[in-house]
Design a protein around this motif. Sequence first.
Motif, PDB file in Angstrom:
ATOM      1  N   SER A  38       0.841  -1.192   0.000  1.00  0.00           N
ATOM      2  CA  SER A  38       0.000   0.000   0.000  1.00  0.00           C
ATOM      3  C   SER A  38       0.876   1.242   0.000  1.00  0.00           C
ATOM      4  N   ASN A  39       0.352   2.321  -0.561  1.00  0.00           N
ATOM      5  CA  ASN A  39       1.028   3.609  -0.447  1.00  0.00           C
ATOM      6  C   ASN A  39       0.439   4.437   0.687  1.00  0.00           C
ATOM      7  N   LYS A  40      -0.498   3.832   1.434  1.00  0.00           N
ATOM      8  CA  LYS A  40      -1.133   4.518   2.563  1.00  0.00           C
ATOM      9  C   LYS A  40      -1.049   3.616   3.797  1.00  0.00           C
ATOM     10  N   GLU A  41      -0.452   4.128   4.869  1.00  0.00           N
ATOM     11  CA  GLU A  41      -0.280   3.317   6.082  1.00  0.00           C
ATOM     12  C   GLU A  41      -1.601   2.942   6.727  1.00  0.00           C
ATOM     13  N   ASP A  42      -2.632   3.797   6.548  1.00  0.00           N
ATOM     14  CA  ASP A  42      -3.916   3.539   7.209  1.00  0.00           C
ATOM     15  C   ASP A  42      -4.903   2.794   6.308  1.00  0.00           C
ATOM     16  N   ALA A  43      -4.439   2.255   5.199  1.00  0.00           N
ATOM     17  CA  ALA A  43      -5.328   1.521   4.291  1.00  0.00           C
ATOM     18  C   ALA A  43      -5.869   0.284   4.997  1.00  0.00           C
ATOM     19  N   TYR A  44      -7.197   0.158   5.032  1.00  0.00           N
ATOM     20  CA  TYR A  44      -7.806  -0.980   5.724  1.00  0.00           C
ATOM     21  C   TYR A  44      -7.466  -2.300   5.043  1.00  0.00           C
ATOM     22  N   GLY A  45      -7.149  -2.240   3.765  1.00  0.00           N
ATOM     23  CA  GLY A  45      -6.749  -3.450   3.071  1.00  0.00           C
ATOM     24  C   GLY A  45      -5.540  -4.126   3.700  1.00  0.00           C
ATOM     25  N   LEU A  46      -4.680  -3.357   4.347  1.00  0.00           N
ATOM     26  CA  LEU A  46      -3.530  -3.954   5.050  1.00  0.00           C
ATOM     27  C   LEU A  46      -4.008  -4.828   6.205  1.00  0.00           C
ATOM     28  N   THR A  47      -5.053  -4.385   6.889  1.00  0.00           N
ATOM     29  CA  THR A  47      -5.632  -5.189   7.967  1.00  0.00           C
ATOM     30  C   THR A  47      -6.244  -6.465   7.412  1.00  0.00           C
ATOM     31  N   ARG A  48      -6.933  -6.352   6.292  1.00  0.00           N
ATOM     32  CA  ARG A  48      -7.504  -7.544   5.663  1.00  0.00           C
ATOM     33  C   ARG A  48      -6.403  -8.568   5.366  1.00  0.00           C
ATOM     34  N   ALA A  49      -5.299  -8.081   4.823  1.00  0.00           N
ATOM     35  CA  ALA A  49      -4.196  -8.974   4.477  1.00  0.00           C
ATOM     36  C   ALA A  49      -3.595  -9.614   5.722  1.00  0.00           C
ATOM     37  N   THR A  50      -3.353  -8.810   6.752  1.00  0.00           N
ATOM     38  CA  THR A  50      -2.778  -9.330   7.989  1.00  0.00           C
ATOM     39  C   THR A  50      -3.682 -10.392   8.601  1.00  0.00           C
ATOM     40  N   ASP A  51      -4.998 -10.134   8.588  1.00  0.00           N
ATOM     41  CA  ASP A  51      -5.946 -11.103   9.137  1.00  0.00           C
ATOM     42  C   ASP A  51      -5.908 -12.425   8.369  1.00  0.00           C
ATOM     43  N   ALA A  52      -5.517 -12.358   7.085  1.00  0.00           N
ATOM     44  CA  ALA A  52      -5.443 -13.569   6.260  1.00  0.00           C
ATOM     45  C   ALA A  52      -4.050 -14.190   6.281  1.00  0.00           C
ATOM     46  N   GLY A  53      -3.157 -13.621   7.092  1.00  0.00           N
ATOM     47  CA  GLY A  53      -1.809 -14.164   7.194  1.00  0.00           C
ATOM     48  C   GLY A  53      -0.925 -13.844   5.996  1.00  0.00           C
ATOM     49  N   ILE A  54      -1.225 -12.741   5.323  1.00  0.00           N
ATOM     50  CA  ILE A  54      -0.485 -12.343   4.121  1.00  0.00           C
ATOM     51  C   ILE A  54       0.487 -11.219   4.478  1.00  0.00           C
ATOM     52  N   ALA A  55       1.688 -11.296   3.948  1.00  0.00           N
ATOM     53  CA  ALA A  55       2.707 -10.277   4.208  1.00  0.00           C
ATOM     54  C   ALA A  55       2.271  -8.930   3.641  1.00  0.00           C
ATOM     55  N   THR A  56       2.587  -7.866   4.358  1.00  0.00           N
ATOM     56  CA  THR A  56       2.225  -6.522   3.917  1.00  0.00           C
ATOM     57  C   THR A  56       3.435  -5.603   3.955  1.00  0.00           C
ATOM     58  N   GLN A  57       3.315  -4.537   3.195  1.00  0.00           N
ATOM     59  CA  GLN A  57       4.384  -3.534   3.146  1.00  0.00           C
ATOM     60  C   GLN A  57       3.763  -2.205   2.749  1.00  0.00           C
ATOM     61  N   CYS A  58       4.275  -1.122   3.313  1.00  0.00           N
ATOM     62  CA  CYS A  58       3.815   0.215   2.945  1.00  0.00           C
ATOM     63  C   CYS A  58       4.976   0.955   2.283  1.00  0.00           C
ATOM     64  N   VAL A  59       4.730   1.459   1.086  1.00  0.00           N
ATOM     65  CA  VAL A  59       5.724   2.261   0.377  1.00  0.00           C
ATOM     66  C   VAL A  59       5.169   3.678   0.303  1.00  0.00           C
ATOM     67  N   ASN A  60       5.528   4.482   1.304  1.00  0.00           N
ATOM     68  CA  ASN A  60       5.041   5.853   1.373  1.00  0.00           C
ATOM     69  C   ASN A  60       5.767   6.730   0.371  1.00  0.00           C
ATOM     70  N   SER A  61       5.070   7.740  -0.130  1.00  0.00           N
ATOM     71  CA  SER A  61       5.746   8.738  -0.952  1.00  0.00           C
ATOM     72  C   SER A  61       6.489   9.705  -0.035  1.00  0.00           C
ATOM     73  N   ILE A  62       7.569  10.232  -0.528  1.00  0.00           N
ATOM     74  CA  ILE A  62       8.406  11.169   0.214  1.00  0.00           C
ATOM     75  C   ILE A  62       8.186  12.563  -0.353  1.00  0.00           C
ATOM     76  N   SER A  63       8.077  13.546   0.514  1.00  0.00           N
ATOM     77  CA  SER A  63       7.823  14.916   0.078  1.00  0.00           C
ATOM     78  C   SER A  63       8.878  15.354  -0.949  1.00  0.00           C
ATOM     79  N   GLY A  64       8.404  15.855  -2.069  1.00  0.00           N
ATOM     80  CA  GLY A  64       9.301  16.329  -3.108  1.00  0.00           C
ATOM     81  C   GLY A  64       9.825  15.250  -4.031  1.00  0.00           C
ATOM     82  N   GLU A  65       9.442  14.008  -3.788  1.00  0.00           N
ATOM     83  CA  GLU A  65       9.932  12.890  -4.592  1.00  0.00           C
ATOM     84  C   GLU A  65       9.223  12.851  -5.946  1.00  0.00           C
TER      85      GLU A  65
END
Length: 214
Positions: A38-65
């Motif tokens: 996800s590009n959003k740390e608060d995306a509920y889809g990350l919770t869905r994945a965690t509940d299903a035992g699936i690995a998750t990762q957040c790739v945030n954008s960096i200011s000015g990038e």
Amino acid sequence: MPQLCRVLALISGNGSNLQAIIDHSQPKANYQVVGVISNKEDAYGLTRATDAGIATQCVNSISGETREAYDQRLIAAIDSYQPDLIVLAGFMRILTNELVEKYAGKMLNVHPSLLPRHTGLHTHQKAIDAGDSEHGASVHFVIPELDAGPVVLQAKVPVFEDDSAALLAARVHEQEHAIYPLVVKWFALGRLVMRQRQAYLDGELLPASGYAAD
């Protein structure tokens, strides 16, 4: 037993299509969801994945990038999962041509309209404003041109006179949850491929609008 197709999902929000894809992953479907980015740390889809035992990762954008710099970091994250298929499930970023071309034929998206009608955002309101009698969803391969990749499968819903965008969206989402996992299954079983920016199912060229779901 053949190795299951490794599916990676990119999300930004609720992840209801991700949930549908997870729920339909089974041996007969020949795929497993191995990661969710996800590009959003608060995306509920990350919770869905965690509940299903699936690995998750957040790739945030960096200011000015730049988009190019972000996508290089995203590519590194994607490649760490060694996916056979990447599904965009509400990933709210426009991807660079370099990233899309790198995964050509291995990336799917679901768009909430009957492509080529109503590309971009706010498709439900666009359908209402245009006086359309029907609306729907399209699963398509991703190419650099926005919402222009070859369509694999479409599902239609009626547009009623008293519809709001929210009511119409709810009917379309229900169809998305039915057709997206089916297309993932076709890919995982080796039935679906993209060649020269055209979609083929069981060796047959699909029409421009894809198959129509019953």
